[in-house]
Design an enzyme around this catalytic site. Structure first.
Site, PDB file in Angstrom:
ATOM      1  N   ASP A   1       6.134  10.499 -43.858  1.00  0.00           N
ATOM      2  CA  ASP A   1       7.330  10.999 -44.629  1.00  0.00           C
ATOM      3  C   ASP A   1       8.221  12.313 -43.823  1.00  0.00           C
ATOM      4  OD1 ASP A   1       7.171   9.736 -46.996  1.00  0.00           O
ATOM      5  OD2 ASP A   1       5.607  11.063 -47.666  1.00  0.00           O
TER       6      ASP A   1
HETATM    7  C1  BGC Z   1       4.725  16.271 -47.086  1.00  0.00           C
HETATM    8  C2  BGC Z   1       4.342  14.878 -47.129  1.00  0.00           C
HETATM    9  C3  BGC Z   1       4.286  14.331 -48.472  1.00  0.00           C
HETATM   10  C4  BGC Z   1       5.974  14.462 -48.998  1.00  0.00           C
HETATM   11  C5  BGC Z   1       6.112  13.912 -50.194  1.00  0.00           C
HETATM   12  C6  BGC Z   1       6.077  16.232 -47.609  1.00  0.00           C
HETATM   13  O1  BGC Z   1       6.313  17.553 -47.891  1.00  0.00           O
HETATM   14  O2  BGC Z   1       4.385  16.760 -45.826  1.00  0.00           O
HETATM   15  O3  BGC Z   1       2.746  14.913 -46.775  1.00  0.00           O
HETATM   16  O4  BGC Z   1       4.107  12.985 -48.356  1.00  0.00           O
HETATM   17  O5  BGC Z   1       6.173  15.910 -48.900  1.00  0.00           O
HETATM   18  O6  BGC Z   1       7.311  13.840 -50.621  1.00  0.00           O
HETATM   19  C1  NOJ Z   2       1.513  11.875 -48.365  1.00  0.00           C
HETATM   20  C2  NOJ Z   2       2.328  10.732 -49.121  1.00  0.00           C
HETATM   21  O1  NOJ Z   2       1.784  10.575 -50.318  1.00  0.00           O
HETATM   22  C3  NOJ Z   2       2.102   9.209 -48.065  1.00  0.00           C
HETATM   23  O2  NOJ Z   2       2.929   8.557 -48.724  1.00  0.00           O
HETATM   24  C4  NOJ Z   2       2.768   9.656 -46.812  1.00  0.00           C
HETATM   25  O3  NOJ Z   2       2.404   8.441 -46.362  1.00  0.00           O
HETATM   26  C5  NOJ Z   2       1.774  10.707 -46.215  1.00  0.00           C
HETATM   27  N1  NOJ Z   2       2.041  11.918 -47.002  1.00  0.00           N
HETATM   28  C6  NOJ Z   2       2.415  10.848 -44.812  1.00  0.00           C
HETATM   29  O4  NOJ Z   2       3.599  11.748 -44.619  1.00  0.00           O
END
Ligand code: BGC
Ligand code: NOJ
Length: 809
Positions: free
Chosen positions: A487
């Protein structure tokens, strides 16, 4: 250092001191009424939606950390001393303390001044309530008189509004107390459909429903005035903070044990409810009273608890293994499977780290979670798939999230995460492999929940694949959009002029940044879809051709010489290459490309895996990328916003580790696969709980990487795709008990020093008793008959037992 131990027999983790490094939590509820509960009784409850139907308050990120809960107080009128048998909130110097977190229940036991207490909390199957059962034993030589106080703080339903809209909420709170039952009925005036209740099995000496009356001015839960004084004030809340507290007085002879029951529940009127009395604003007590009465009876509670245990016996019975490694067994047989069910129920909504008001159901997340629970609840997995698919857009794209209550795509977050659609293919493939139920492919599912747009699910899968092919970038690799699995890799962020405000991911989905990860995922998904096509007699060659072509593109533009590259950014610059100064190698494409079969035959896969071992593997797990980004980079986005070693910026993002376990198994390296498995297995990290800090019985999303001062510290436990993927890695690839489209395969890739293992696997209605042993020659017998060791097992009739013996050299 340990803070407890596993009791595998009872499927419990036993915490033996209250001051764990972080609150160690458990989940109550299996269907509609849920809660989280910590080892000191902190936590909250909700009905279906943690944001909109929150029953009780919890103060996230407070001091003490875990604040708000299902609290009890005991008071000795002889001395005036009072204490909480669950330690919080009074934090007494308990003589004994033990918390047992089990499968959807928690028991906290303690002893203080020779009064032994045990509180059991659970949600009975099929009910929208929770039971607290307090058992008290007087271990003194003389009789003991005691006061018992209960305490919950009601949330005014919408947790977000409850925490912010005080100008309104200080005036809306309403309660009613009838026959000792406390009813919380805020919102009932206008909605007339739901309320909460809190009841006690004993005659009351008093009650409080106004928080300030219970606590007293300027006091907190550690010394409520009612408890200190030894009497409630029978307060009735008008506005302010509705609260629930019962006061019971009991006398216990030496050696005597008594049980007191409490029931906290949610009631929703049926649509055609008759009101009580007709047309009034009074809540429908006549409907809920029998329910309350039943669950205050001890025999009902005992029976309810037994039924809950049976429910879990049945779910966990889907797969039980016995390997030479106890920590593998306890995760596979108990905790990993349990965590998978929790991710099914919660998605990413409610944990100690997820506030219940943030994220809905993730398209990507929910499809991956399926891998972990489909064998336990195939019917509900099917329902989940159809819900997810109905949010898909006609373009084949996907809303990134949808709301659990409405099942509608979330417009605030929108779409444009270009990996999302491909996960649907992988999720459906997992369902088909488990069940063989190809009828799901014919199920008519709308696009964007828009009536009239229904198409067979198969069409959704085709559009998912098309979505990628319609969006290829300058190198022929898939466009990344706002991000892919990672993400935080926001490669279409850019600044026209250095120093000027940059465009954000939201308005830059049209950029040209490309993802090697999605390319690998595409190859995997296209091959899966070809398999599905073959299964149902549809043409699938074009998917195989597309996979082949994409593999070629990866070889040409995605291979860096010793590992797979990660991406190309908006400017066409490579990401995840030896030519970068930082972020030279990323874990995700190494795992995903190899899982897609890319480079397995020509040896590049093995080279990539060797690079991972050399550059990313630490004793605490495999790091996401190296070197960490030392400063913020507009062209990479959120990933570089994290300090080095945390989260996506070179943290050990546990979700990705099982991809490498699977990749190692694919290239036949059982020792490496299992070694990676052990590094992040929480049970195997129990002895370093002071470093790991999170619960030793469940996976956490992240462990701080080696660039972090807190290397080895876990965060964000419970709600993570780590659970499902680790389960898939150990059960399907290392132990090798793998559902495939045509049946069950047994193809273990186990450590060289394992003599073998046994397993019992339920599959399509039959029970397979599997034994894997060592021998000179590879062989396989099914019910005593020799079959090819490389074949899937012949499908057995539902209800039968099948004996499988695989000999491996
Ligand atoms: C986090 C990710 C997460 C995302 C969700 C980010 O701040 O680092 O791990 O999936 O937020 O929106
Ligand atoms: C948490 C999110 O829930 C997941 O969808 C994503 O793939 C990982 N973070 C990595 O960014």
């Amino acid at each position: 250092m340990r803070f407890g131990h596993f009791d595998d027999e009872r499927r419990e983790y036993v915490i033996d001191r209250p001051d764990t490094p972080l609150p160690w939590i458990n989940y109550l509820g299996t269907e509609a009424y849920f809660g989280i509960i910590s080892n000191t009784a902190g936590g909250y409850s909700f009905y279906r939606d943690a944001r909109l139907r929150r029953l009780t308050r919890y103060r996230y990120n407070n001091a003490p950390f875990d604040f708000g809960g299902r609290y009890l107080y005991l008071r000795d009128p002889g001395t005036g001393e009072f204490w909480s048998p669950t330690w919080q909130p009074t934090q007494p110097e308990l003589d004994e303390y033990e918390c047992r977190h089990g499968m959807s229940y928690t028991q906290i036991a303690s002893s203080y001044r020779n009064i032994r207490a045990r509180v059991s909390y659970f949600v009975p199957l099929g009910e929208t309530l929770e039971v607290w059962r307090l058992r008290l034993t007087n271990e003194r030589a003389e009789a003991a008189e005691l006061s018992v106080f209960s305490s919950v703080e009601f949330c005014l339903w919408d947790a977000q509004d409850d925490a912010t809209n005080f100008q309104r909420n200080f005036s809306t709170g309403q309660v009613e107390v009838v026959d000792g039952v406390i009813y919380h009925k805020t919102e009932y005036r206008e909605r007339r459909d739901h309320f909460a209740y809190f009841a006690c099995s004993e005659p009351l000496a008093g009650f409080d429903t106004a928080r300030e009356s219970f606590l007293g001015p300027y006091r907190s839960w550690d010394r409520p005035i009612a408890v200190e004084r030894g009497s409630s004030s029978d307060s009735v809340a008008h506005g302010w903070q509705p609260h629930g507290s019962h006061h019971v007085r009991i006398a216990l002879q030496p050696g005597e044990t008594r049980e007191i029951g409490f029931v906290l529940g949610y009631w929703e009127n049926p649509r055609d409810a008759k009101f009580d009395p007709p047309g009034s604003q009074t809540i429908n007590k006549h409907m809920v009273r029998p329910v309350i009465a039943r669950w205050l009876r001890q025999d009902t509670v005992d029976e309810g608890f037994r039924a809950l245990r049976e429910h879990w016996d049945n779910l966990l019975g889907g797969l039980q293994v016995s390997t030479p490694d106890g920590e593998t067994d306890r995760m596979v047989n108990i905790w990993n499977a349990y965590q998978n069910m929790v991710t099914f129920n919660m998605s990413r909504s409610t944990s100690f780290y997820e506030s219940g008001i943030g994220r809905g159901m993730g398209f990507r997340d929910s499809n991956q979670d399926l891998l972990g629970f489909v064998h336990m609840i195939p019917e509900r997995a099917k329902e989940r798939i159809l819900d997810i698919a109905a949010t898909q857009l006609a373009t084949g794209g996907a809303y990134h999230q949808y709301q659990p209550l409405t099942k509608r795509g979330n417009n605030d977050i929108g779409s444009g995460f270009n990996d999302d659609p491909l996960w649907l293919i992988l999720g459906v493939a997992a369902y088909l492999k488990e069940t063989g139920d190809t009828s799901i492919l014919e199920a008519l599912v709308p696009y964007d929940n828009d009536p009239g747009t229904e198409q067979p699910l198969y069409d959704h899968l085709q559009r998912s694949l098309r979505y990628t092919l319609d969006r290829l970038g300058p190198h022929g690799l898939p466009l990344i959009g706002r991000a892919d699995w990672n993400d935080c890799l926001n490669l279409n962020c850019f600044s026209e002029t250095p120093g000027e405000p940059f465009q954000t991911t939201e308005n830059a989905t049209g950029g040209v940044a490309e993802s090697v990860f999605i390319a690998g995922q595409f190859v995997l998904a296209a091959r899966e879809l070809a398999g599905i096509a073959a299964l149902v007699g549809r043409p699938g060659q074009e998917y195989l051709d597309a996979a082949e072509k994409m593999s070629g593109t990866i070889a040409e533009h995605g291979w860096d010489g010793a590992w797979f590259r990660r991406a190309y950014d908006f400017h066409g610059n490579v990401v995840g290459s030896a030519s970068n100064d930082e972020g030279q190698i990323f874990i995700e494409p190494q795992g995903m490309c190899v899982m897609g079969g890319v480079g397995v035959e020509d040896g590049t896969a093995a080279t990539a895996l060797a690079s991972v071992r050399e550059r990313l593997a630490t004793p605490h797990g495999i790091i996401l990328q190296q070197p960490a980004y030392s400063s913020y980079r507009v062209e990479l986005g959120e990933i570089s916003s994290y300090p080095p070693g945390y989260k996506e910026n070179a943290g050990i993002f546990c979700h990705t580790n099982p991809w490498l376990m699977i990749a190692e198994a694919i290239v036949g390296n059982g020792d490496a696969a299992f070694d990676y498995y052990k590094r992040i297995n929480p049970a195997a990290r129990e002895a370093i709980s002071e470093v790991h800090r999170c619960e030793p019985y469940v996976y956490a999303q992240m462990i701080a990487g080696r660039d972090a001062p807190t290397h080895g510290e876990a965060k964000n436990s419970w709600l993570t795709g780590t659970a499902a993927w680790n389960y898939a890695a150990i059960t399907q690839w290392i132990l090798g008990i793998r559902p495939e489209l045509t049946g069950l395969r047994v193809a273990p890739v186990i450590p060289a020093d394992w003599p073998g293992f046994t397993a019992v696997r339920r599959f399509r209605g039959a029970t397979y008793r599997i034994e894997v042993r060592r021998g000179d020659e590879r062989s396989l017998t099914v019910d005593g008959v020799a079959v090819s060791p490389d074949a899937v097992l012949p499908l057995a009739q539902a209800g039968t037992d099948v004996e499988v013996i695989l000999t491996v050299s």
